[in-house]
Design a protein around this motif. Structure first.
Motif, PDB file in Angstrom:
ATOM      1  N   UNK A 166      34.103  39.000  30.808  1.00  0.00           N
ATOM      2  CA  UNK A 166      34.737  38.044  31.732  1.00  0.00           C
ATOM      3  C   UNK A 166      34.450  36.582  31.369  1.00  0.00           C
ATOM      4  N   UNK A 167      33.305  36.318  30.805  1.00  0.00           N
ATOM      5  CA  UNK A 167      32.981  34.961  30.364  1.00  0.00           C
ATOM      6  C   UNK A 167      33.729  34.653  29.073  1.00  0.00           C
ATOM      7  N   UNK A 206      38.128  29.769  35.432  1.00  0.00           N
ATOM      8  CA  UNK A 206      36.697  29.500  35.293  1.00  0.00           C
ATOM      9  C   UNK A 206      36.429  28.234  36.101  1.00  0.00           C
ATOM     10  N   UNK A 207      35.862  28.384  37.312  1.00  0.00           N
ATOM     11  CA  UNK A 207      35.711  27.259  38.234  1.00  0.00           C
ATOM     12  C   UNK A 207      34.243  27.131  38.653  1.00  0.00           C
ATOM     13  N   UNK A 208      33.687  25.947  38.447  1.00  0.00           N
ATOM     14  CA  UNK A 208      32.299  25.715  38.842  1.00  0.00           C
ATOM     15  C   UNK A 208      32.151  25.736  40.353  1.00  0.00           C
ATOM     16  N   UNK A 209      31.098  26.402  40.794  1.00  0.00           N
ATOM     17  CA  UNK A 209      30.732  26.425  42.206  1.00  0.00           C
ATOM     18  C   UNK A 209      29.479  25.604  42.409  1.00  0.00           C
ATOM     19  N   UNK A 254      23.565  27.416  37.863  1.00  0.00           N
ATOM     20  CA  UNK A 254      24.942  26.993  38.134  1.00  0.00           C
ATOM     21  C   UNK A 254      25.820  28.225  38.348  1.00  0.00           C
ATOM     22  N   UNK A 255      26.506  28.251  39.482  1.00  0.00           N
ATOM     23  CA  UNK A 255      27.411  29.343  39.807  1.00  0.00           C
ATOM     24  C   UNK A 255      28.818  29.017  39.301  1.00  0.00           C
ATOM     25  N   UNK A 256      29.505  30.040  38.812  1.00  0.00           N
ATOM     26  CA  UNK A 256      30.876  29.881  38.320  1.00  0.00           C
ATOM     27  C   UNK A 256      31.711  31.040  38.843  1.00  0.00           C
ATOM     28  N   UNK A 257      32.858  30.728  39.441  1.00  0.00           N
ATOM     29  CA  UNK A 257      33.814  31.756  39.856  1.00  0.00           C
ATOM     30  C   UNK A 257      34.741  32.015  38.674  1.00  0.00           C
ATOM     31  N   UNK A 258      34.831  33.273  38.279  1.00  0.00           N
ATOM     32  CA  UNK A 258      35.629  33.659  37.117  1.00  0.00           C
ATOM     33  C   UNK A 258      36.632  34.730  37.538  1.00  0.00           C
ATOM     34  N   UNK A 259      37.836  34.620  37.023  1.00  0.00           N
ATOM     35  CA  UNK A 259      38.775  35.732  37.091  1.00  0.00           C
ATOM     36  C   UNK A 259      38.995  36.168  35.651  1.00  0.00           C
ATOM     37  N   UNK A 260      38.705  37.429  35.385  1.00  0.00           N
ATOM     38  CA  UNK A 260      38.812  37.892  34.001  1.00  0.00           C
ATOM     39  C   UNK A 260      40.267  38.088  33.580  1.00  0.00           C
ATOM     40  N   UNK A 308      42.458  40.087  35.899  1.00  0.00           N
ATOM     41  CA  UNK A 308      42.608  39.670  37.288  1.00  0.00           C
ATOM     42  C   UNK A 308      41.463  40.065  38.199  1.00  0.00           C
ATOM     43  N   UNK A 309      40.368  40.562  37.640  1.00  0.00           N
ATOM     44  CA  UNK A 309      39.193  40.936  38.424  1.00  0.00           C
ATOM     45  C   UNK A 309      38.329  39.695  38.627  1.00  0.00           C
ATOM     46  N   UNK A 310      37.862  39.501  39.867  1.00  0.00           N
ATOM     47  CA  UNK A 310      37.033  38.342  40.194  1.00  0.00           C
ATOM     48  C   UNK A 310      35.556  38.643  39.985  1.00  0.00           C
ATOM     49  N   UNK A 311      34.856  37.646  39.462  1.00  0.00           N
ATOM     50  CA  UNK A 311      33.431  37.728  39.150  1.00  0.00           C
ATOM     51  C   UNK A 311      32.760  36.422  39.555  1.00  0.00           C
ATOM     52  N   UNK A 312      31.453  36.492  39.722  1.00  0.00           N
ATOM     53  CA  UNK A 312      30.628  35.297  39.803  1.00  0.00           C
ATOM     54  C   UNK A 312      29.645  35.370  38.647  1.00  0.00           C
ATOM     55  N   UNK A 313      29.553  34.273  37.932  1.00  0.00           N
ATOM     56  CA  UNK A 313      28.556  34.160  36.866  1.00  0.00           C
ATOM     57  C   UNK A 313      27.507  33.168  37.343  1.00  0.00           C
ATOM     58  N   UNK A 314      26.253  33.553  37.257  1.00  0.00           N
ATOM     59  CA  UNK A 314      25.147  32.654  37.589  1.00  0.00           C
ATOM     60  C   UNK A 314      24.426  32.319  36.290  1.00  0.00           C
TER      61      UNK A 314
END
Length: 137
Positions: free
Chosen positions: A74-75, A81-84, A96-102, A105-111
């Motif tokens: 997903x990364x 890829x939107x910073x939270x 730093x949290x990042x909202x990702x859609x792969x 179309x699956x949503x993820x959070x990357x920390x």
């Protein structure tokens, strides 16, 4: 005459917040450089953003990007890829949290966790992926 002490107090309170913001902005820039490098399949540029401890685990850029392709898809490839929120976790560390859609179309959070090296540059020490609740894939 009274305005001066109040101004000094306000500026004194704003100083640490500004420093925190600067650290988060710098950390986001590091993450952005790495993500853009992934998009170009530029292994050396992506690898350059990794902290020394990560480089010890993956002793060359090709091994590193191969791991990212398989373990952090997903990364590596995403639609958005939107910073939270970001937060300082110490004198020279940020999460730093990042909202990702792969790409599917699956949503993820990357920390992302980052540290500032002795040379003053921010480097990525890790990334934890969390799939959004209720998603399948």
């Amino acid at each position: 005459m009274r305005a001066l002490p109040v101004l000094v107090l306000v500026l004194g309170l704003a100083g640490p917040a500004a420093a925190d913001d600067a650290a988060r902005v710098a950390a986001q820039a590091t993450i952005t450089r790495q993500v853009e490098a992934f998009g170009r399949d530029d292994a050396p540029a992506a690898y350059a953003q990794a902290a020394p401890a990560i480089r010890e685990l993956f002793p060359n850029a090709d091994l590193f990007i191969g791991m990212v392709r398989t373990q952090y898809r997903p990364v590596y490839r995403h639609r958005s890829f939107v910073f939270g929120a970001g937060r300082d976790t110490g004198e020279a560390s940020v999460v730093q949290s990042v909202a990702i859609q792969d790409e599917y179309g699956v949503d993820w959070t990357a920390e992302y966790s980052l540290v500032r090296d002795a040379d003053g540059q921010w480097r990525i020490t890790g990334c934890r992926l969390i799939k959004a609740p209720g998603t399948n894939a």
